[in-house]
Each structure stands twice: as structure tokens, then as C-alpha cells.
Write a protein that holds these residues in place. Structure first.
Motif, PDB file in Angstrom:
ATOM      1  N   GLY A  54      49.145  27.055  46.058  1.00  0.00           N
ATOM      2  CA  GLY A  54      49.996  26.060  46.700  1.00  0.00           C
ATOM      3  C   GLY A  54      49.268  24.775  47.061  1.00  0.00           C
ATOM      4  N   LEU A  55      47.937  24.787  46.945  1.00  0.00           N
ATOM      5  CA  LEU A  55      47.129  23.624  47.341  1.00  0.00           C
ATOM      6  C   LEU A  55      46.333  23.020  46.190  1.00  0.00           C
ATOM      7  N   TRP A  56      45.932  23.847  45.244  1.00  0.00           N
ATOM      8  CA  TRP A  56      45.142  23.379  44.098  1.00  0.00           C
ATOM      9  C   TRP A  56      45.800  23.873  42.804  1.00  0.00           C
ATOM     10  N   PRO A  57      45.824  23.053  41.759  1.00  0.00           N
ATOM     11  CA  PRO A  57      46.360  23.503  40.459  1.00  0.00           C
ATOM     12  C   PRO A  57      45.320  24.328  39.707  1.00  0.00           C
ATOM     13  N   ILE A  58      44.999  25.490  40.258  1.00  0.00           N
ATOM     14  CA  ILE A  58      43.869  26.267  39.731  1.00  0.00           C
ATOM     15  C   ILE A  58      44.108  26.748  38.304  1.00  0.00           C
ATOM     16  N   ALA A  59      45.368  26.822  37.872  1.00  0.00           N
ATOM     17  CA  ALA A  59      45.651  27.269  36.502  1.00  0.00           C
ATOM     18  C   ALA A  59      45.229  26.229  35.473  1.00  0.00           C
ATOM     19  N   SER A  60      45.125  24.958  35.898  1.00  0.00           N
ATOM     20  CA  SER A  60      44.746  23.901  34.957  1.00  0.00           C
ATOM     21  C   SER A  60      43.347  23.340  35.230  1.00  0.00           C
ATOM     22  N   LEU A  61      42.716  23.751  36.322  1.00  0.00           N
ATOM     23  CA  LEU A  61      41.357  23.293  36.625  1.00  0.00           C
ATOM     24  C   LEU A  61      40.337  24.172  35.909  1.00  0.00           C
ATOM     25  N   ARG A  62      39.262  23.550  35.462  1.00  0.00           N
ATOM     26  CA  ARG A  62      38.219  24.307  34.793  1.00  0.00           C
ATOM     27  C   ARG A  62      37.462  25.185  35.781  1.00  0.00           C
ATOM     28  N   ALA A  63      37.020  26.323  35.313  1.00  0.00           N
ATOM     29  CA  ALA A  63      36.202  27.213  36.145  1.00  0.00           C
ATOM     30  C   ALA A  63      34.871  26.534  36.428  1.00  0.00           C
ATOM     31  N   PRO A  64      34.275  26.782  37.588  1.00  0.00           N
ATOM     32  CA  PRO A  64      32.981  26.158  37.908  1.00  0.00           C
ATOM     33  C   PRO A  64      31.882  26.621  36.961  1.00  0.00           C
ATOM     34  N   HIS A  65      31.002  25.695  36.630  1.00  0.00           N
ATOM     35  CA  HIS A  65      29.864  26.008  35.756  1.00  0.00           C
ATOM     36  C   HIS A  65      28.875  26.910  36.502  1.00  0.00           C
ATOM     37  N   PRO A  66      28.295  27.919  35.888  1.00  0.00           N
ATOM     38  CA  PRO A  66      28.307  28.271  34.462  1.00  0.00           C
ATOM     39  C   PRO A  66      29.236  29.431  34.150  1.00  0.00           C
ATOM     40  N   SER A  67      30.358  29.546  34.831  1.00  0.00           N
ATOM     41  CA  SER A  67      31.262  30.654  34.600  1.00  0.00           C
ATOM     42  C   SER A  67      31.798  30.636  33.172  1.00  0.00           C
ATOM     43  N   THR A  68      32.106  31.809  32.655  1.00  0.00           N
ATOM     44  CA  THR A  68      32.635  31.922  31.287  1.00  0.00           C
ATOM     45  C   THR A  68      34.158  31.931  31.259  1.00  0.00           C
ATOM     46  N   GLU A  69      34.808  31.969  32.429  1.00  0.00           N
ATOM     47  CA  GLU A  69      36.269  31.965  32.472  1.00  0.00           C
ATOM     48  C   GLU A  69      36.800  30.605  32.049  1.00  0.00           C
ATOM     49  N   ALA A  70      38.009  30.594  31.500  1.00  0.00           N
ATOM     50  CA  ALA A  70      38.604  29.351  30.997  1.00  0.00           C
ATOM     51  C   ALA A  70      39.108  28.471  32.133  1.00  0.00           C
ATOM     52  N   THR A  71      39.717  29.077  33.157  1.00  0.00           N
ATOM     53  CA  THR A  71      40.305  28.294  34.244  1.00  0.00           C
ATOM     54  C   THR A  71      39.768  28.744  35.590  1.00  0.00           C
ATOM     55  N   PHE A  72      40.006  27.923  36.595  1.00  0.00           N
ATOM     56  CA  PHE A  72      39.591  28.261  37.958  1.00  0.00           C
ATOM     57  C   PHE A  72      40.356  29.485  38.450  1.00  0.00           C
ATOM     58  N   GLU A  73      41.599  29.626  38.024  1.00  0.00           N
ATOM     59  CA  GLU A  73      42.385  30.790  38.436  1.00  0.00           C
ATOM     60  C   GLU A  73      41.783  32.074  37.877  1.00  0.00           C
ATOM     61  N   ASP A  74      41.369  32.047  36.611  1.00  0.00           N
ATOM     62  CA  ASP A  74      40.718  33.217  36.021  1.00  0.00           C
ATOM     63  C   ASP A  74      39.428  33.548  36.770  1.00  0.00           C
ATOM     64  N   TYR A  75      38.688  32.497  37.138  1.00  0.00           N
ATOM     65  CA  TYR A  75      37.426  32.681  37.870  1.00  0.00           C
ATOM     66  C   TYR A  75      37.673  33.361  39.214  1.00  0.00           C
ATOM     67  N   LEU A  76      38.669  32.857  39.974  1.00  0.00           N
ATOM     68  CA  LEU A  76      38.964  33.448  41.285  1.00  0.00           C
ATOM     69  C   LEU A  76      39.497  34.864  41.141  1.00  0.00           C
ATOM     70  N   HIS A  77      40.323  35.100  40.138  1.00  0.00           N
ATOM     71  CA  HIS A  77      40.883  36.445  39.941  1.00  0.00           C
ATOM     72  C   HIS A  77      39.778  37.454  39.661  1.00  0.00           C
ATOM     73  N   ARG A  78      38.810  37.026  38.858  1.00  0.00           N
ATOM     74  CA  ARG A  78      37.718  37.942  38.535  1.00  0.00           C
ATOM     75  C   ARG A  78      36.861  38.248  39.747  1.00  0.00           C
ATOM     76  N   HIS A  79      36.579  37.216  40.574  1.00  0.00           N
ATOM     77  CA  HIS A  79      35.598  37.391  41.650  1.00  0.00           C
ATOM     78  C   HIS A  79      36.211  37.716  43.017  1.00  0.00           C
ATOM     79  N   THR A  80      37.536  37.652  43.149  1.00  0.00           N
ATOM     80  CA  THR A  80      38.147  38.006  44.439  1.00  0.00           C
ATOM     81  C   THR A  80      39.153  39.146  44.334  1.00  0.00           C
ATOM     82  N   VAL A  81      39.672  39.373  43.129  1.00  0.00           N
ATOM     83  CA  VAL A  81      40.656  40.446  42.942  1.00  0.00           C
ATOM     84  C   VAL A  81      40.017  41.629  42.204  1.00  0.00           C
ATOM     85  N   ARG A  82      39.530  41.350  40.984  1.00  0.00           N
ATOM     86  CA  ARG A  82      38.909  42.437  40.217  1.00  0.00           C
ATOM     87  C   ARG A  82      37.581  42.857  40.832  1.00  0.00           C
ATOM     88  N   ASN A  83      36.776  41.881  41.232  1.00  0.00           N
ATOM     89  CA  ASN A  83      35.487  42.160  41.884  1.00  0.00           C
ATOM     90  C   ASN A  83      35.433  41.377  43.196  1.00  0.00           C
TER      91      ASN A  83
END
Length: 393
Positions: free
Chosen positions: A118-147
Motif C-alpha cells: 500500500g506504500l511502495w510499488p514493490i511488484a515493479s521495483l527492482r530487488a536490492p543488489h546483489p539479490s537474484t530475485e526479479a522484483t522487490f516483492e519477490d525479494y521480500l517474499h523470500r526473506h520474510t515469508v519463505r525464510n
């Protein structure tokens, strides 16, 4: 900041189809060119033309582009430029705000991921370097939901809370204290903690209204003083520039940062004024006399007791003054730092300190002005009747 804006604008232009780039640059009042150049590199095509225009034109072109399409980072950079003339929220304050969530979830009533979306368009933002995820949303999902290997501090810093625009920061703080995100009493307690931190930088998180019976909050500039502050300062400085005025200045400075200390100083300020005027009037007082006792003694000297007046309106006003003084003493005993707080003692907030200091300042000014007015009246010699000269015999 303008150079960064040039890079972001070139990147935004490069998001469109290559054959649309020349026409887009023309609409943005940038230099013309051939499609073939754009097909070679859309980003370099835009960058070459942006390098030749003024800073004002870069800003104007960025605003024009945003009227046609959305681009979160471009909006952020423009907002930061617009905010250059305002009071900043320091990195230290931002770190302290982030620390509030070391042991507190970002949201209670909804999932953290939904809150962030609701605050950041994480689905369209790039994941922080050097992450291998395509988007910031994928990055957060991996590191806060899956792990669960990112703390709230890590998440907020990765989102850029330390460097984002004030507008984005204030939007975040309003959302963190929304009744849709957390309920009372945690909502109110968190809002008060955030407010206390923001006041150091000239802002306040205050209630903006209610929704379905629950408060919601917004950040606003915090007034650094009231119109009366300067008038009170001038009066007390003229009366006693060392002790009395110094006490008033310290109380002003601590209203927001140290509410308990400011309440103590508010009472001490009135005690000082009462003792000084009693001394100047040749009256006695004792070290054990508390503020109400000192005020009653001074009220007799200055004829401020309600019984000294016949007009009902003056009796009411002076009776209220006495109540204010007694209430300040009681407030100090309950909320100040003069005594051990104990486990159940109410915690003073900045608004309590502001009320106490402002009331004490107004009363101190009134007492000084009344004393000086009486001194002026006494200094004027009384007129005498003309002497009758007897005629010579």
C-alpha cells in the motif's frame, strides 16, 4: 540531485518502445533525433539530450513525463528536490523511528506484505543488489515469508526509509498508526512515541480525525513557539535576566523533548517570581513554603485575592488565577520528574508540558506586570491642595 534526476528520467524514457522515444523526447522539450539512434540504445538517446538542457528544464521534463505515466522513483526524486527548502527529518531521527519496530510488527490487523504494497510499488521495483530475485516483492517474499531472515529494521532500510522523501516517510508513519493497521491502546502509544521523536526536527504526528470511532493521525509541522512566547520572554528578561528568565528559557526548550522536566521548571518559575516580588516588597517567606502558600502571600501584597474586589467578574478571574497556580502545583506533583514515578505513575506528554509551561509563563508575566504597575503608581507623588495665602494686614 539534478544529476540523479537526469539518470532517472533517462531510465523512464527508456521504458517506452524504441520507435516512440524520439516523439516522447520532443513532447518533453528535449532534442530531436532519429529512430535508428533510439534503437541502438534508448537510455543513451535520452541521456544525450538531457545532458544539453538546464536543471530547470530537466525538472519540467520530469513533471511532464509524470503527467503521462507513473514512475515511483522519479516522483521521489522530484519530491526531494521540492523539499529542499523545508526542515529535514535527520537520519538520526529516522534510525530512532526504525528502532521502534525492533520488537513490534509493522502491522497487526493485516499482513506486513499487504501493508508494504500500500506504500511502495514493490511488484515493479527492482530487488536490492546483489539479490537474484526479479522484483522487490519477490525479494521480500523470500526473506520474510519463505525464510524469516530479515528483521523489520532490515526491511525498512531496504525500502529506503533512511533516505526517502519526507512525504513518503510521513505517509509511512500515518499508515503505521492507522486504526486499520493496529488498534488501541498500542495505536495511541505508538503515535505518542513517534510524535516525541519527530518534534526534535520540527514536526508532530497528531490526530487528524476519527474513522468509525477510532483516531487516525497525520504529520504536520510543529509550531516552535506561540505568539505569547516572545512577549513573556521580554517581560521576564526585563524583570530578572539571570534566574527567572533562564528558568523560562529552559522550560521552553524542554516542552517537547523532556515533558517531565519542563513541568518541574514551570512550577519553579512561578516560585521564583513569587519570591522575588515578595523580597522586593519587604515581605518574608520560608524555604518550606510551597507554591500555593507563596502565591497567597503575594496575592495579599498585590491585592489579587478575590475578596479584595467587589466586581463579580474580577472575583471570578482572580479566583481562576489562584486555581491555575494550585493546579500547576498538583500537575507538577503528579506528572513531573520531581518525584519517583513509580510503576503506575502517568507519563507526561509534550502537550501536558506545553500547557503547564504556557500557563506558568502567562501567570508569571501577569504577576510581574501587576507588581511593576503598583510600583509606578506609588512613585507618582500625590497632588496637594493649593496653599491659601493670607492677605497682608
Amino acid at each position: 540531485m539534478i544529476n540523479e534526476l537526469r539518470n532517472l528520467l533517462a531510465s523512464a524514457i527508456a521504458d517506452v518502445k524504441a520507435y516512440d522515444v524520439p516523439a516522447l523526447c520532443r513532447r518533453l522539450n528535449l532534442g530531436d533525433g532519429e529512430e535508428q539512434e533510439a534503437f541502438a540504445s534508448k537510455y543513451k538517446y535520452a541521456q544525450r539530450r538531457l545532458a544539453d538542457v538546464s536543471a530547470d528544464q530537466v525538472v519540467a521534463s520530469a513533471r511532464q513525463l509524470l503527467s503521462e505515466q507513473e514512475h515511483f522513483k522519479l516522483v521521489e526524486q522530484l519530491t526531494k528536490i521540492d523539499e529542499l527548502n523545508g526542515s529535514p527529518v535527520t537520519t538520526l531521527t529516522r534510525r530512532r523511528l526504525i528502532t521502534l519496530f525492533d520488537h513490534l510488527p509493522l502491522a497487526r490487523e493485516i499482513e506486513d506484505m499487504d501493508f508494504i504494497r500500500g506504500l511502495w510499488p514493490i511488484a515493479s521495483l527492482r530487488a536490492p543488489h546483489p539479490s537474484t530475485e526479479a522484483t522487490f516483492e519477490d525479494y521480500l517474499h523470500r526473506h520474510t515469508v519463505r525464510n524469516d531472515d530479515l528483521s523489520n529494521r532490515d526491511v525498512l532500510e531496504a525500502l529506503g526509509v533512511l533516505t526517502c522523501s519526507r512525504a513518503q516517510l510521513f505517509k509511512l508513519l500515518a499508515a503505521l498508526t492507522s486504526p486499520e493497521v493496529r488498534s488501541a491502546p498500542e495505536q495511541v502509544e505508538l503515535a505518542e512515541k513517534i510524535d516525541a521523536l519527530l518534534r526534535h526536527d520540527g514536526y508532530t504526528l497528531s490526530q487528524a480525525g476519527r474513522i468509525s470511532g477510532s483516531p487516525f493521525y497525520a504529520v504536520r509541522p510543529f509550531p516552535t513557539g506561540s505568539p505569547a512566547d516572545e512577549s513573556i520572554s521580554a517581560t521576564l528578561a526585563a524583570f530578572d535576566p539571570t534566574q527567572v528568565h533562564a528558568r523560562w528559557t529552559m522550560a521552553l526548550e524542554r516542552r517537547a523533548s523532556e515533558p517531565a522536566g519542563a513541568i518541574t521548571l514551570a512550577r519553579t518559575l512561578l516560585e521564583d517570581v513569587c519570591k522575588w516580588i515578595l523580597d522586593q516588597a519587604g515581605e518574608t517567606w520560608h524555604e518550606a513554603d510551597d507554591l500555593p502558600v507563596l502565591y497567597r502571600k503575594l496575592a495579599k501584597v498585590l491585592k489579587l485575592a478575590p475578596d479584595d474586589h467587589t466586581e463579580q467578574v474580577f472575583k471570578q478571574i482572580l479566583g481562576s488565577c489562584q486555581s491555575v497556580v494550585e493546579s500547576l502545583g498538583a500537575l507538577r506533583n503528579k506528572l513531573s520528574d520531581a518525584h519517583s514515578p513509580g510503576p503506575k505513575r502517568a507519563r507526561p506528554q509534550a502537550r501536558h508540558a506545553e500547557l503547564a509551561v504556557n500557563l506558568a509563563g502567562a501567570m508569571a508575566t501577569f504577576l510581574v506586570a501587576t507588581w511593576e504597575a503598583r510600583q509606578t503608581v506609588q512613585a507618582v507623588p500625590r497632588s496637594t491642595s493649593p496653599t491659601l495665602i493670607e492677605p497682608k494686614q
